[in-house]
Scaffold this motif. Sequence first.
Motif, mmCIF file in Angstrom:
data_model
loop_
_atom_site.group_PDB
_atom_site.id
_atom_site.type_symbol
_atom_site.label_atom_id
_atom_site.label_comp_id
_atom_site.label_asym_id
_atom_site.label_seq_id
_atom_site.Cartn_x
_atom_site.Cartn_y
_atom_site.Cartn_z
ATOM 1 N N GLY A 1 0.790 -1.222 0.000
ATOM 2 C CA GLY A 1 0.000 0.000 0.000
ATOM 3 C C GLY A 1 0.822 1.271 0.000
ATOM 4 O O GLY A 1 0.287 2.368 -0.175
ATOM 5 N N LEU A 2 2.129 1.141 0.184
ATOM 6 C CA LEU A 2 2.997 2.312 0.217
ATOM 7 C C LEU A 2 3.475 2.667 -1.183
ATOM 8 O O LEU A 2 4.016 1.818 -1.901
ATOM 9 C CB LEU A 2 4.203 2.051 1.117
ATOM 10 C CG LEU A 2 4.023 2.329 2.609
ATOM 11 C CD1 LEU A 2 5.151 1.691 3.402
ATOM 12 C CD2 LEU A 2 3.986 3.811 2.872
ATOM 13 N N SER A 3 3.322 3.929 -1.569
ATOM 14 C CA SER A 3 3.753 4.343 -2.905
ATOM 15 C C SER A 3 5.263 4.558 -2.969
ATOM 16 O O SER A 3 5.840 4.574 -4.052
ATOM 17 C CB SER A 3 3.033 5.640 -3.305
ATOM 18 O OG SER A 3 3.359 6.687 -2.418
ATOM 19 N N ARG B 1 7.636 2.514 -1.545
ATOM 20 C CA ARG B 1 8.127 1.285 -0.935
ATOM 21 C C ARG B 1 9.633 1.127 -1.074
ATOM 22 O O ARG B 1 10.326 0.794 -0.114
ATOM 23 C CB ARG B 1 7.444 0.067 -1.564
ATOM 24 C CG ARG B 1 5.979 -0.075 -1.235
ATOM 25 C CD ARG B 1 5.389 -1.342 -1.859
ATOM 26 N NE ARG B 1 5.790 -2.529 -1.106
ATOM 27 C CZ ARG B 1 6.439 -3.559 -1.613
ATOM 28 N NH1 ARG B 1 6.815 -3.550 -2.875
ATOM 29 N NH2 ARG B 1 6.719 -4.616 -0.870
ATOM 30 N N CYS C 1 0.216 6.759 12.370
ATOM 31 C CA CYS C 1 0.624 6.322 11.033
ATOM 32 C C CYS C 1 0.056 4.928 10.769
ATOM 33 O O CYS C 1 0.131 4.053 11.647
ATOM 34 C CB CYS C 1 2.144 6.286 10.912
ATOM 35 S SG CYS C 1 2.933 7.910 11.021
ATOM 36 N N GLN D 1 -2.043 7.971 6.084
ATOM 37 C CA GLN D 1 -2.351 6.690 5.452
ATOM 38 C C GLN D 1 -1.113 5.967 4.943
ATOM 39 O O GLN D 1 -1.083 4.744 4.874
ATOM 40 C CB GLN D 1 -3.341 6.897 4.299
ATOM 41 C CG GLN D 1 -4.744 7.263 4.745
ATOM 42 C CD GLN D 1 -5.479 6.116 5.418
ATOM 43 O OE1 GLN D 1 -5.014 4.993 5.434
ATOM 44 N NE2 GLN D 1 -6.642 6.409 5.987
ATOM 45 N N GLU D 2 -0.081 6.714 4.571
ATOM 46 C CA GLU D 2 1.164 6.097 4.099
ATOM 47 C C GLU D 2 2.305 6.330 5.093
ATOM 48 O O GLU D 2 3.463 6.142 4.767
ATOM 49 C CB GLU D 2 1.546 6.639 2.724
ATOM 50 C CG GLU D 2 0.615 6.178 1.616
ATOM 51 C CD GLU D 2 1.272 6.245 0.252
ATOM 52 O OE1 GLU D 2 2.359 6.853 0.133
ATOM 53 O OE2 GLU D 2 0.705 5.676 -0.691
ATOM 54 N N SER E 1 4.567 11.446 3.402
ATOM 55 C CA SER E 1 3.767 11.331 4.622
ATOM 56 C C SER E 1 4.309 12.233 5.719
ATOM 57 O O SER E 1 3.554 12.883 6.451
ATOM 58 C CB SER E 1 3.741 9.873 5.102
ATOM 59 O OG SER E 1 5.059 9.406 5.365
#
Length: 422
Positions: free
Chosen positions: A50-52, A54, A358, A387-388, A407
């Motif tokens: 889910g992390l852009s 990563r 977080c 969210q990230e 983030s």
Amino acid sequence: MVLYLQLVVPRGSRQRRVMELFLGIFLAGLTSLVAAAFYYEHPKAEVPHGLSQRQKLYFFHYILNFTLGLAKFLEKVGIISEVSFLRTAMEGIPPLREKHLFIKDLSFERVPVRIYQPKASTTGQSRGLVFFHGGGGQFGSIRAYERMCRYFARKSNSVVVCVGYRLAPEHPYPASFEDCLSATVHFMKTAQDYGVDPSRIVVCGDSSGGTFTAAVAQELVNRRDLPKLRAQILIYPLLQYVDFDLPSYQQNKGVPALLKERILVLSLKYLNKDLSLMEAIFKGCHIPEDLQLKYQKWVSPDYIPHEFKKRGYKPRTTHPFSKELYTLVKPLFDTVFSPLLAEDSVIAQLPETFLLTCEFDVLRDDGLLYKKRLEDHGIKVTWCHLQEGFHGTIFLATYGGVIAFRSGNKGLEKTVDFLRLM
């Protein structure tokens, strides 16, 4: 050096042979050092899809693990202690000279502090921010958090006091908390000397600094000789040692930078306890049945909204209680360590709160549970959920450039937005 050898030094010459020998020794030593570092701190990363960013987080994780492993290796061979090396590494790159702030080092009740005062402030009284840095009670410093404090002072036009509290293991528990409390009380009594309105003082901290923030705010609720705190700012705080099987602990146990096991490693070292106790604590064997029943009112996965369980959650398995273990780690239930366990009469008197959590942080649910307790008692809470976000993203954001994550930038902005309203 290799290019220099190829282009400048003649083949077969004595100079080239000597240089090749030293280069070989250097590379062999460097390779051994890298191997040793990773042997002592094997990287165990589980970065969610889910992390852009990563890959960037993976890279940060490997650098962090290499640093931790190198610290252990250097202590092993007798060069420098692990704690000393990591403290030095955390100091980071010093920021450039500051044009917009007056910066001064002082002592409040023998506690070192650094004060940041905006030059452009009006003659009226400003808000004051007392800041407690993170680092598990063993790391971090005024210098390490220089950038964050400067940012808060500049962007919110606040007088910021960064507290350089004593660190373990040289200064055992509860020295760190006592310093945080003493410095805060001193500033509240002398705020006007620094152009600060005593009714506009905010306490703030990240990670373990967030723990100290919550504990200091609780300690001050019954002080009649001091003005009331205007607010508390808790940035991904550690708030309880009761349940290490909450959804966020299960989902994010391997997410950098705060792996689940690192929490107890730091905490047990802070208390000077053996790390062999970790497994039993994770199982919940350190909690007597009567306390288990009491704490269930405040620490339970039932109070975590369903949306935060979607990434996976399995109910906790019950394990036998160990009286010996409880005796050894009893301080973990003190509200200095676990502010979430404070009595209702204390929680009901706390000031307005800004709480940052977080999604990809093991401590996420600590924040969610504290948010619920505060709101249940009518305390106004401004909640910022990244969210990230991951543990440490706010600290990294203050360095900017390639080090910062989106983030963290968002979290910094939201924190300042809240401060400006105080």
